[in-house]
Design a protein around this motif. Sequence first.
Motif, PDB file in Angstrom:
ATOM      1  N   PRO A  61     -19.715  -5.223 -63.087  1.00 51.85           N
ATOM      2  CA  PRO A  61     -21.109  -4.752 -63.242  1.00 51.85           C
ATOM      3  C   PRO A  61     -21.207  -3.535 -64.162  1.00 51.85           C
ATOM      4  O   PRO A  61     -20.234  -2.799 -64.349  1.00 51.85           O
ATOM      5  CB  PRO A  61     -21.518  -4.378 -61.809  1.00 51.85           C
ATOM      6  N   GLN A  62     -22.386  -3.345 -64.710  1.00 50.10           N
ATOM      7  CA  GLN A  62     -22.637  -2.230 -65.619  1.00 50.10           C
ATOM      8  C   GLN A  62     -22.272  -0.889 -64.994  1.00 50.10           C
ATOM      9  O   GLN A  62     -21.675  -0.026 -65.645  1.00 50.10           O
ATOM     10  CB  GLN A  62     -24.109  -2.229 -66.020  1.00 50.10           C
ATOM     11  N   SER A  63     -22.624  -0.709 -63.722  1.00 46.88           N
ATOM     12  CA  SER A  63     -22.360   0.566 -63.056  1.00 46.88           C
ATOM     13  C   SER A  63     -20.866   0.866 -62.975  1.00 46.88           C
ATOM     14  O   SER A  63     -20.441   2.022 -63.092  1.00 46.88           O
ATOM     15  CB  SER A  63     -22.967   0.567 -61.650  1.00 46.88           C
TER      16      SER A  63
ATOM     17  N   VAL B  12     -18.572  -0.341 -65.115  1.00 53.54           N
ATOM     18  CA  VAL B  12     -18.133  -0.047 -66.485  1.00 53.54           C
ATOM     19  C   VAL B  12     -18.422   1.414 -66.824  1.00 53.54           C
ATOM     20  O   VAL B  12     -17.589   2.114 -67.417  1.00 53.54           O
ATOM     21  CB  VAL B  12     -18.828  -0.971 -67.505  1.00 53.54           C
ATOM     22  N   ASP B  13     -19.599   1.904 -66.416  1.00 53.76           N
ATOM     23  CA  ASP B  13     -19.954   3.297 -66.681  1.00 53.76           C
ATOM     24  C   ASP B  13     -19.006   4.257 -65.968  1.00 53.76           C
ATOM     25  O   ASP B  13     -18.593   5.274 -66.530  1.00 53.76           O
ATOM     26  CB  ASP B  13     -21.398   3.566 -66.244  1.00 53.76           C
ATOM     27  N   SER B  14     -18.653   3.943 -64.719  1.00 53.24           N
ATOM     28  CA  SER B  14     -17.714   4.782 -63.973  1.00 53.24           C
ATOM     29  C   SER B  14     -16.309   4.693 -64.556  1.00 53.24           C
ATOM     30  O   SER B  14     -15.516   5.634 -64.453  1.00 53.24           O
ATOM     31  CB  SER B  14     -17.677   4.360 -62.499  1.00 53.24           C
ATOM     32  N   PHE B  15     -16.007   3.555 -65.135  1.00 51.62           N
ATOM     33  CA  PHE B  15     -14.711   3.324 -65.782  1.00 51.62           C
ATOM     34  C   PHE B  15     -14.562   4.180 -67.034  1.00 51.62           C
ATOM     35  O   PHE B  15     -13.501   4.743 -67.297  1.00 51.62           O
ATOM     36  CB  PHE B  15     -14.625   1.831 -66.121  1.00 51.62           C
ATOM     37  N   LEU B  16     -15.653   4.317 -67.799  1.00 50.54           N
ATOM     38  CA  LEU B  16     -15.598   5.011 -69.082  1.00 50.54           C
ATOM     39  C   LEU B  16     -15.924   6.494 -68.997  1.00 50.54           C
ATOM     40  O   LEU B  16     -15.536   7.261 -69.877  1.00 50.54           O
ATOM     41  CB  LEU B  16     -16.572   4.354 -70.075  1.00 50.54           C
ATOM     42  N   PHE B  17     -16.643   6.907 -67.933  1.00 48.00           N
ATOM     43  CA  PHE B  17     -17.109   8.293 -67.841  1.00 48.00           C
ATOM     44  C   PHE B  17     -16.906   8.862 -66.449  1.00 48.00           C
ATOM     45  O   PHE B  17     -17.023   8.149 -65.448  1.00 48.00           O
ATOM     46  CB  PHE B  17     -18.600   8.380 -68.182  1.00 48.00           C
TER      47      PHE B  17
END
Length: 318
Positions: A203-205, A207-212
């Motif tokens: 999920p998008q959320s 991916v965001d936690s993965f990158l930032f």
Amino acid sequence: MKNLVSTSLFFILLIATNVAGANDKLNNQECFFTLNGIEHYVKISGAENKTTPIIIVHGGPGGNNYNFEKTIGPHLEKFAPVVYYDQRGCGRSKAAKDTNDYTITTLISDLDCLRESLGLEEMTLLGYSFGAELSLRYTKAHPKRVKQLIISSPAELSTSVFLVQLQGFYSIANQHLRHEIEEILKQDKSVKEKFLSIWNIVPQSVVDSFLFVNQYIANLNRKMWEESKLPSEGTVHFQNVIFENSKGDLLESVRGLDTECLIISGIFDKNGGFQTGIELNKVLTNSNLLLYEKSAHFPDMEESERFANDVKKFVLRN
């Protein structure tokens, strides 16, 4: 004695002229340069600074420089000429007609054509993510053309990095997503196929936690992706060609490279793994590693003030 003084003054003036004239051909502009037959988007800013130009080499493969231009870029433009370009088939650049024409060798050639088109004898490269690998491989091929090298969040295209990313997703996934990941890992497929399948279900959320680390910055990053409306037409071609041809030999291929190098890695980087930065620091003979304690894969956005200051100190100290 008089002749010696005159000779010394001549060489001082010659050096000063060379430094001042190093980027006299650069003008602030947005345009397209034809590199190896492909129109590449190029933006030049900060040309009023008479120092060695910094060429920004984006990641992906298949990304673009839009977010970098809008966030950390203006900070760098205050003290150096900055040249942004989108690689072939990426962002605002045109795609190659031959889908097999996306290789590391071709991208190295494109970058050297850009240097020639800019009229530069040497340049400073700032590569992030996959752009760090491309910058390193370019420097290995053309060491006399790179005055200094800055690599941020270095990520090599290799099976080992696929495994790093899979572990990174698993570490932040909830129980349901972990179960889905485990089911994919059981499939009789290659590591690359499993890697792509897992990226497709995350999920998008996540991916965001993965990158930032900072989710406010993650949201800003995503909004800018959407704002840019830029396609990544090259992504599929990069996956099919560069992934297939990746030898996973980056560390060995650049071992002993003595170009002055600054390595920046966020300690929470799950994408390339900050371990890559640590290992590169061991094999590059003239490198300095800075670990950012509040960043994941984009320290230029999560610790932008520090990033700009560290780059400024590095490029202006000589």
